[in-house]
Design an enzyme around this catalytic site. Structure first.
Site, PDB file in Angstrom:
ATOM      1  N   CYS A 137       2.379   1.538  11.571  1.00 56.90           N
ATOM      2  CA  CYS A 137       3.523   2.207  10.940  1.00 56.90           C
ATOM      3  C   CYS A 137       4.136   3.287  11.820  1.00 56.90           C
ATOM      4  O   CYS A 137       5.223   3.770  11.538  1.00 56.90           O
ATOM      5  CB  CYS A 137       3.083   2.817   9.608  1.00 56.90           C
TER       6      CYS A 137
ATOM      7  N   ASN B 208      -7.560   4.317   8.807  1.00 51.42           N
ATOM      8  CA  ASN B 208      -6.928   3.137   9.399  1.00 51.42           C
ATOM      9  C   ASN B 208      -6.930   3.151  10.920  1.00 51.42           C
ATOM     10  O   ASN B 208      -6.791   2.110  11.554  1.00 51.42           O
ATOM     11  CB  ASN B 208      -5.494   2.996   8.899  1.00 51.42           C
TER      12      ASN B 208
ATOM     13  N   ALA C 262      -2.525  -6.598  -0.009  1.00 53.37           N
ATOM     14  CA  ALA C 262      -3.063  -7.942   0.219  1.00 53.37           C
ATOM     15  C   ALA C 262      -3.140  -8.336   1.684  1.00 53.37           C
ATOM     16  O   ALA C 262      -4.054  -9.057   2.094  1.00 53.37           O
ATOM     17  CB  ALA C 262      -2.217  -8.968  -0.536  1.00 53.37           C
TER      18      ALA C 262
ATOM     19  N   GLY D 201       0.784  -1.219   0.000  1.00 52.21           N
ATOM     20  CA  GLY D 201       0.000   0.000   0.000  1.00 52.21           C
ATOM     21  C   GLY D 201       0.821   1.277   0.000  1.00 52.21           C
ATOM     22  O   GLY D 201       0.494   2.242  -0.692  1.00 52.21           O
TER      23      GLY D 201
ATOM     24  N   THR E 228      11.015  -8.218 -11.195  1.00 50.91           N
ATOM     25  CA  THR E 228      10.513  -9.573 -11.387  1.00 50.91           C
ATOM     26  C   THR E 228       9.139  -9.747 -10.753  1.00 50.91           C
ATOM     27  O   THR E 228       8.917  -9.359  -9.606  1.00 50.91           O
ATOM     28  CB  THR E 228      11.498 -10.598 -10.779  1.00 50.91           C
TER      29      THR E 228
END
Length: 393
Positions: free
Chosen positions: A326, A152, A201, A72, A238
């Site tokens: 965070c 949040n 996710a 995110g 990748t």
């Protein structure tokens, strides 16, 4: 201590067994790089394409509008810096709010050092943006509006469709940080006029380290990482095959069970809120009472430091938080709580409980029963509380 109750799902969630099962093959048996040209790699690329389709359908987007990222925060950075760079010649003004995640706020602060102007909109005591104030903040030089879907910390859900409508009418790109809402709230990027949307996710029982940025077709935005041609040349690196497949599986489960899960979580959330407000004195519920995430309950306990409360809850096997994961370790009170008008001394006593479908009714009772004793014990050691009791007594 044998009992463990996890009530910090806003920070991260348990990966579902079905998600792990879907991912496992792409770590060992089908570990091919999807960008390679041989047949096995082609099969991996097909699985990534199928995953992209699942996620696009979840928000009524096109496959080619979904770009996978590392999470995110990366998506927020890409959305804001990417639009700022691409539209620099058109304007230099960005509108956001004072209660955004730091991935948005710090990105805006970075851009302010590079010639951009940012309006940080205030919110009301419930954390809601005033739509008239937002519209009046738009200038001829405004290039981006960034307002989170759901907060949040306090769980308040913003009027996203209305904001999207305003942005569209004024020809301004609209980004929403939907990290807390994706998979938990119905999202339709077309109906809501969303141009850019960030998600991750691990907030919906998927793996850590994979997120997405939805970019509406035609939106002007600079590329994030230069290198190979992955993600249609916009974000080199990748492809995280296993993570993307896990993200899609988690999304599929979340969308299919959203209504049922929200009803279950909201019932337990409401019980938690009602019991705490009724049985613990001098407590404030933070965030809008109705327009809030089904799993979120955020409180301020007067005369108590939130960190002390968290430590004692942990000793009883209860995992909660004082705000965003965070910013854990920060001695400053939550910027969100200050923005909704709480004084420092009250904001310091905040606790966020964020439950899930794993939470049981007896867990709610255990949390409240233990919380009552802990609050009483901590207040008994507080000179401020002692003085307050003398005054009101």
């Amino acid at each position: 201590m044998s009992k463990k109750i996890y009530a910090d799902n806003a920070a991260t969630t348990r990966v579902y067994p079905e998600v792990l099962d879907a991912m496992k093959t792409y770590f060992d048996e089908e570990y091919w790089n999807p960008s390679s040209t041989y047949e096995s790699a082609g099969k991996a690329a097909k699985k990534v394409a199928e995953a992209r389709n699942v996620i696009a359908n979840a928000i009524n987007a096109r496959d080619k509008e979904i770009f996978f990222t590392g999470g995110g925060s990366e998506s927020d950075n890409w959305a804001i810096k990417g639009v700022a760079d691409a539209l620099r010649e058109k304007g230099n003004h960005i509108i956001t709010t004072k209660i955004e995640h730091h991935a948005v706020l710090h990105t805006c602060e970075f851009l302010e050092k590079h010639g951009f102007e940012v309006t940080y909109l205030p919110v009301d005591e419930d954390g809601l943006v005033d739509l008239e104030e937002l519209e009046s903040a738009i200038r001829p030089t405004t290039i981006l509006i960034s307002v989170m879907f759901a907060n949040n910390e306090i769980g308040t859900i913003e009027p996203i469709a209305e904001i999207g409508k305003i942005a569209k009418e004024h020809g301004v790109t609209f980004h929403t940080d939907a990290v807390q809402a994706f998979g938990h709230e119905p999202i339709d990027v077309e109906a809501m006029n969303i141009d850019l949307l960030s998600a991750s996710a691990h907030k919906l029982n998927g793996p850590k380290g994979v997120g997405l940025l939805y970019i509406r077709r035609g939106t002007k935005i600079s590329n994030l990482i230069h290198g190979g041609g992955q993600e249609n040349g916009r974000r080199a690196g990748t492809t995280n095959t296993a993570g993307i497949i896990g993200f899609a599986k988690a999304t599929e489960i979340a969308v299919e069970n959203m209504e049922k899960n929200n009803q279950y979580e909201a019932r337990l959330r409401d019980k938690l809120i009602e019991r705490i407000l009724e049985e613990v004195p001098y407590v404030r519920l933070n965030g809008h009472r109705e327009r809030r995430l089904a799993n979120n309950a955020n409180f301020c306990f007067r005369f108590i430091e939130g960190e002390s409360l968290l430590i004692m809850l942990d000793l009883k096997g209860i995992c909660a938080s004082s705000g965003s994961a965070c910013t854990s370790g920060s001695l400053d009170p939550s910027h969100v709580l200050l923005a909704i008008g709480l004084p420092h001394e009250i904001a310091h006593g905040s606790i966020r409980f964020s439950i899930s479908t794993d939470t049981k009714e007896e867990d709610i009772d255990y949390i409240v029963d233990e919380l009552k004793g802990i609050v009483e014990r901590l207040r008994s050691m507080s000179p401020l509380y002692e003085d307050f009791v003398k005054e009101v007594g």
